[in-house]
Motif scaffolding. Structure first.
Motif, PDB file in Angstrom:
ATOM      1  N   ASP A 242      72.593  -6.465 -29.902  1.00 27.01           N
ATOM      2  CA  ASP A 242      72.429  -6.085 -28.500  1.00 27.01           C
ATOM      3  C   ASP A 242      71.143  -6.632 -27.902  1.00 27.01           C
ATOM      4  O   ASP A 242      70.981  -6.668 -26.681  1.00 27.01           O
ATOM      5  CB  ASP A 242      72.502  -4.566 -28.339  1.00 27.01           C
ATOM      6  CG  ASP A 242      71.449  -3.819 -29.143  1.00 27.01           C
ATOM      7  OD1 ASP A 242      70.668  -4.457 -29.892  1.00 27.01           O
ATOM      8  OD2 ASP A 242      71.409  -2.574 -29.043  1.00 27.01           O
ATOM      9  N   GLU A 243      70.228  -7.105 -28.740  1.00 27.52           N
ATOM     10  CA  GLU A 243      68.954  -7.622 -28.255  1.00 27.52           C
ATOM     11  C   GLU A 243      69.055  -9.060 -27.724  1.00 27.52           C
ATOM     12  O   GLU A 243      68.261  -9.459 -26.878  1.00 27.52           O
ATOM     13  CB  GLU A 243      67.894  -7.549 -29.354  1.00 27.52           C
ATOM     14  CG  GLU A 243      67.553  -6.124 -29.773  1.00 27.52           C
ATOM     15  CD  GLU A 243      66.478  -6.082 -30.835  1.00 27.52           C
ATOM     16  OE1 GLU A 243      66.067  -7.173 -31.314  1.00 27.52           O
ATOM     17  OE2 GLU A 243      66.046  -4.966 -31.200  1.00 27.52           O
ATOM     18  N   ASN A 244      70.015  -9.825 -28.226  1.00 30.47           N
ATOM     19  CA  ASN A 244      70.096 -11.228 -27.805  1.00 30.47           C
ATOM     20  C   ASN A 244      71.493 -11.651 -27.356  1.00 30.47           C
ATOM     21  O   ASN A 244      71.741 -12.834 -27.114  1.00 30.47           O
ATOM     22  CB  ASN A 244      69.616 -12.164 -28.921  1.00 30.47           C
ATOM     23  CG  ASN A 244      70.436 -12.043 -30.193  1.00 30.47           C
ATOM     24  OD1 ASN A 244      71.214 -11.112 -30.350  1.00 30.47           O
ATOM     25  ND2 ASN A 244      70.252 -12.977 -31.110  1.00 30.47           N
ATOM     26  N   VAL A 245      72.406 -10.694 -27.208  1.00 28.11           N
ATOM     27  CA  VAL A 245      73.785 -11.039 -26.856  1.00 28.11           C
ATOM     28  C   VAL A 245      73.903 -11.628 -25.451  1.00 28.11           C
ATOM     29  O   VAL A 245      74.835 -12.396 -25.158  1.00 28.11           O
ATOM     30  CB  VAL A 245      74.712  -9.814 -27.011  1.00 28.11           C
ATOM     31  CG1 VAL A 245      74.404  -8.758 -25.951  1.00 28.11           C
ATOM     32  CG2 VAL A 245      76.177 -10.218 -26.948  1.00 28.11           C
ATOM     33  N   ASP A 246      72.972 -11.319 -24.578  1.00 25.47           N
ATOM     34  CA  ASP A 246      73.052 -11.831 -23.200  1.00 25.47           C
ATOM     35  C   ASP A 246      73.097 -13.353 -23.146  1.00 25.47           C
ATOM     36  O   ASP A 246      73.672 -13.934 -22.221  1.00 25.47           O
ATOM     37  CB  ASP A 246      71.860 -11.323 -22.377  1.00 25.47           C
ATOM     38  CG  ASP A 246      71.991  -9.852 -22.011  1.00 25.47           C
ATOM     39  OD1 ASP A 246      73.099  -9.287 -22.194  1.00 25.47           O
ATOM     40  OD2 ASP A 246      71.000  -9.262 -21.559  1.00 25.47           O
ATOM     41  N   GLU A 247      72.516 -14.005 -24.132  1.00 27.51           N
ATOM     42  CA  GLU A 247      72.509 -15.462 -24.164  1.00 27.51           C
ATOM     43  C   GLU A 247      73.919 -16.047 -24.283  1.00 27.51           C
ATOM     44  O   GLU A 247      74.147 -17.214 -23.956  1.00 27.51           O
ATOM     45  CB  GLU A 247      71.662 -15.954 -25.356  1.00 27.51           C
ATOM     46  CG  GLU A 247      70.217 -15.474 -25.337  1.00 27.51           C
ATOM     47  CD  GLU A 247      69.494 -15.801 -26.628  1.00 27.51           C
ATOM     48  OE1 GLU A 247      69.984 -16.711 -27.348  1.00 27.51           O
ATOM     49  OE2 GLU A 247      68.465 -15.166 -26.929  1.00 27.51           O
ATOM     50  N   TYR A 248      74.859 -15.227 -24.732  1.00 29.55           N
ATOM     51  CA  TYR A 248      76.214 -15.726 -25.031  1.00 29.55           C
ATOM     52  C   TYR A 248      77.255 -15.281 -24.014  1.00 29.55           C
ATOM     53  O   TYR A 248      78.408 -15.706 -24.088  1.00 29.55           O
ATOM     54  CB  TYR A 248      76.632 -15.258 -26.426  1.00 29.55           C
ATOM     55  CG  TYR A 248      75.794 -15.863 -27.528  1.00 29.55           C
ATOM     56  CD1 TYR A 248      76.139 -17.068 -28.114  1.00 29.55           C
ATOM     57  CD2 TYR A 248      74.631 -15.221 -27.979  1.00 29.55           C
ATOM     58  CE1 TYR A 248      75.369 -17.638 -29.124  1.00 29.55           C
ATOM     59  CE2 TYR A 248      73.853 -15.770 -28.977  1.00 29.55           C
ATOM     60  CZ  TYR A 248      74.217 -16.973 -29.546  1.00 29.55           C
ATOM     61  OH  TYR A 248      73.455 -17.532 -30.536  1.00 29.55           O
ATOM     62  N   ARG A 249      76.869 -14.466 -23.062  1.00 31.59           N
ATOM     63  CA  ARG A 249      77.882 -13.928 -22.143  1.00 31.59           C
ATOM     64  C   ARG A 249      78.552 -15.011 -21.311  1.00 31.59           C
ATOM     65  O   ARG A 249      79.758 -14.929 -21.033  1.00 31.59           O
ATOM     66  CB  ARG A 249      77.235 -12.877 -21.217  1.00 31.59           C
ATOM     67  CG  ARG A 249      76.779 -11.632 -21.964  1.00 31.59           C
ATOM     68  CD  ARG A 249      76.330 -10.553 -20.994  1.00 31.59           C
ATOM     69  NE  ARG A 249      75.671  -9.454 -21.698  1.00 31.59           N
ATOM     70  CZ  ARG A 249      76.319  -8.446 -22.298  1.00 31.59           C
ATOM     71  NH1 ARG A 249      77.642  -8.409 -22.232  1.00 31.59           N
ATOM     72  NH2 ARG A 249      75.646  -7.511 -22.922  1.00 31.59           N
ATOM     73  N   SER A 250      77.809 -16.015 -20.926  1.00 27.98           N
ATOM     74  CA  SER A 250      78.411 -17.064 -20.103  1.00 27.98           C
ATOM     75  C   SER A 250      79.400 -17.923 -20.901  1.00 27.98           C
ATOM     76  O   SER A 250      80.295 -18.554 -20.308  1.00 27.98           O
ATOM     77  CB  SER A 250      77.305 -17.969 -19.526  1.00 27.98           C
ATOM     78  OG  SER A 250      76.588 -18.614 -20.563  1.00 27.98           O
ATOM     79  N   ILE A 251      79.271 -17.936 -22.217  1.00 24.73           N
ATOM     80  CA  ILE A 251      80.194 -18.711 -23.052  1.00 24.73           C
ATOM     81  C   ILE A 251      81.525 -17.988 -23.190  1.00 24.73           C
ATOM     82  O   ILE A 251      82.572 -18.620 -23.323  1.00 24.73           O
ATOM     83  CB  ILE A 251      79.570 -18.946 -24.429  1.00 24.73           C
ATOM     84  CG1 ILE A 251      78.222 -19.668 -24.285  1.00 24.73           C
ATOM     85  CG2 ILE A 251      80.509 -19.751 -25.330  1.00 24.73           C
ATOM     86  CD1 ILE A 251      77.485 -19.841 -25.607  1.00 24.73           C
ATOM     87  N   TYR A 252      81.478 -16.662 -23.139  1.00 20.51           N
ATOM     88  CA  TYR A 252      82.682 -15.837 -23.320  1.00 20.51           C
ATOM     89  C   TYR A 252      82.867 -14.925 -22.108  1.00 20.51           C
ATOM     90  O   TYR A 252      82.692 -13.712 -22.193  1.00 20.51           O
ATOM     91  CB  TYR A 252      82.555 -14.999 -24.597  1.00 20.51           C
ATOM     92  CG  TYR A 252      82.268 -15.805 -25.828  1.00 20.51           C
ATOM     93  CD1 TYR A 252      83.297 -16.401 -26.538  1.00 20.51           C
ATOM     94  CD2 TYR A 252      80.951 -15.993 -26.276  1.00 20.51           C
ATOM     95  CE1 TYR A 252      83.039 -17.155 -27.666  1.00 20.51           C
ATOM     96  CE2 TYR A 252      80.688 -16.733 -27.409  1.00 20.51           C
ATOM     97  CZ  TYR A 252      81.731 -17.322 -28.106  1.00 20.51           C
ATOM     98  OH  TYR A 252      81.461 -18.073 -29.213  1.00 20.51           O
ATOM     99  N   PRO A 253      83.199 -15.510 -20.946  1.00 24.10           N
ATOM    100  CA  PRO A 253      83.251 -14.705 -19.715  1.00 24.10           C
ATOM    101  C   PRO A 253      84.451 -13.732 -19.719  1.00 24.10           C
ATOM    102  O   PRO A 253      85.430 -13.945 -20.423  1.00 24.10           O
ATOM    103  CB  PRO A 253      83.421 -15.771 -18.626  1.00 24.10           C
ATOM    104  CG  PRO A 253      84.062 -16.917 -19.326  1.00 24.10           C
ATOM    105  CD  PRO A 253      83.539 -16.924 -20.720  1.00 24.10           C
TER     106      PRO A 253
END
Length: 317
Positions: A306-317
């Motif tokens: 949960d600390e670094n998942v934001d970096e991947y949100r645009s890859i898996y919209p």
């Protein structure tokens, strides 16, 4: 094989523009699809495990992107989770006169004879994700080391001692067996209590049913370890709403990110499948141009929480 094999002169000298490859994903029946503009001189065949997991479709995207840049025709064949079909793909690529072959192996031993036959015809072969003995270069994660790394992360986070767990795996996948064995070796030595493993066959629906069977048989598990994307997505579906059991798994998807947000998924071992596809095609281009094979091209993992998942949100919209 002869590592000094060269591209045709038109490609080697850079004459003409690279044609754009427009590749659509294959259907589930194992058929091949390819698209290439006129004038392309480099032909690459790629046998893929399936076309349903996001991990594999992203790998295809990377391979397509690199093929476009190199002016190569890329043919991707869908093995639909069948190792014998992959061997047939490789044999077909040889008969079709492919300049290079990429293998994303289900069974690394099962495809070896076909790989050897291709190399006897002076066709370079690159493996992605699972290392096949004798290929020119392997591109991917050191799966055994990554399983160990993930397990050590859990130990360091204090998530192991006295905790009971089960595994959703894919018995037909050599690399997923590696991920399971190396992970278990570390956490078992550090006080975790293993219950059982269930086979998801690298198919999401099967994995969801297997995860449900695991939870029914072992209702008090502290966590479930999943060894690949279908297993992770399947476990998320089976455990949705659970307050007591968390998931430690491999490979992000939109559903898995939702699981991280809800607290169901504690951590995910994330690879970079698109980069693996790019590296594989680029390596074949280099070999065909006369370069010595690199042998191994490592693509590192990242542990996503949960600390670094934001970096991947645009890859898996």
């Amino acid at each position: 094989m002869n590592s000094n094999r060269l591209f045709p002169a038109s490609l080697r000298l850079g004459i003409g523009l690279a044609a754009v490859v427009s590749l659509s994903a294959c259907g589930s029946g194992g058929e091949e699809s390819s698209a290439a503009g006129e004038g392309e001189s480099c032909k690459i065949g790629m046998t893929q495990i399936n076309q349903t997991a996001v991990f594999f479709t992203q790998m295809n995207e990377g391979a397509q992107e690199a093929a476009e840049a190199a002016g190569c025709e890329l043919t991707i064949a869908n093995a639909n989770n069948d190792s014998a079909t992959q061997s047939s793909h490789i044999e077909n690529f040889v008969s079709q006169g492919m300049d290079g072959i990429i293998v994303v192996a289900i069974d690394v031993n099962g495809v070896t004879p076909a790989v050897e036959a291709a190399q006897e015809q002076d066709i370079p072969v690159v493996a992605i994700d699972a290392e096949v003995e004798g290929v020119d270069t392997f591109v991917g994660v050191d799966n055994e080391a990554a399983g160990t790394e993930a397990a050590q992360w859990m130990v360091d986070e204090g998530l192991v001692e006295g905790q009971s767990y089960g595994v959703v795996d894919a018995k037909n996948s050599f690399i997923q067996n590696q991920r399971e064995d190396s992970f278990r070796a570390v956490i078992d030595d550090n006080g975790a209590e293993y219950t059982q493993s269930v086979n998801g066959d690298n198919v999401q629906e099967t994995a969801a049913n297997a995860a449900q069977d695991l939870i029914t048989a072992q209702p008090d598990l502290d966590f479930v370890y999943t060894t690949g994307e279908p297993a992770t997505v399947g476990a998320v579906a089976a455990l949705e709403g659970s307050d007591d059991t968390q998931i430690i798994g491999w490979d992000l998807t939109k559903e898995v990110i939702n699981g991280i947000d809800s607290g169901l998924v504690r951590a995910v071992i994330q690879q970079n499948p698109k980069q693996e596809g790019i590296e594989a095609v680029n390596e074949l281009v280099a070999i065909l141009g006369g370069a010595e094979p690199k042998g191994f091209i490592g693509v590192p993992i990242e542990i996503v929480t949960d600390e670094n998942v934001d970096e991947y949100r645009s890859i898996y919209p």
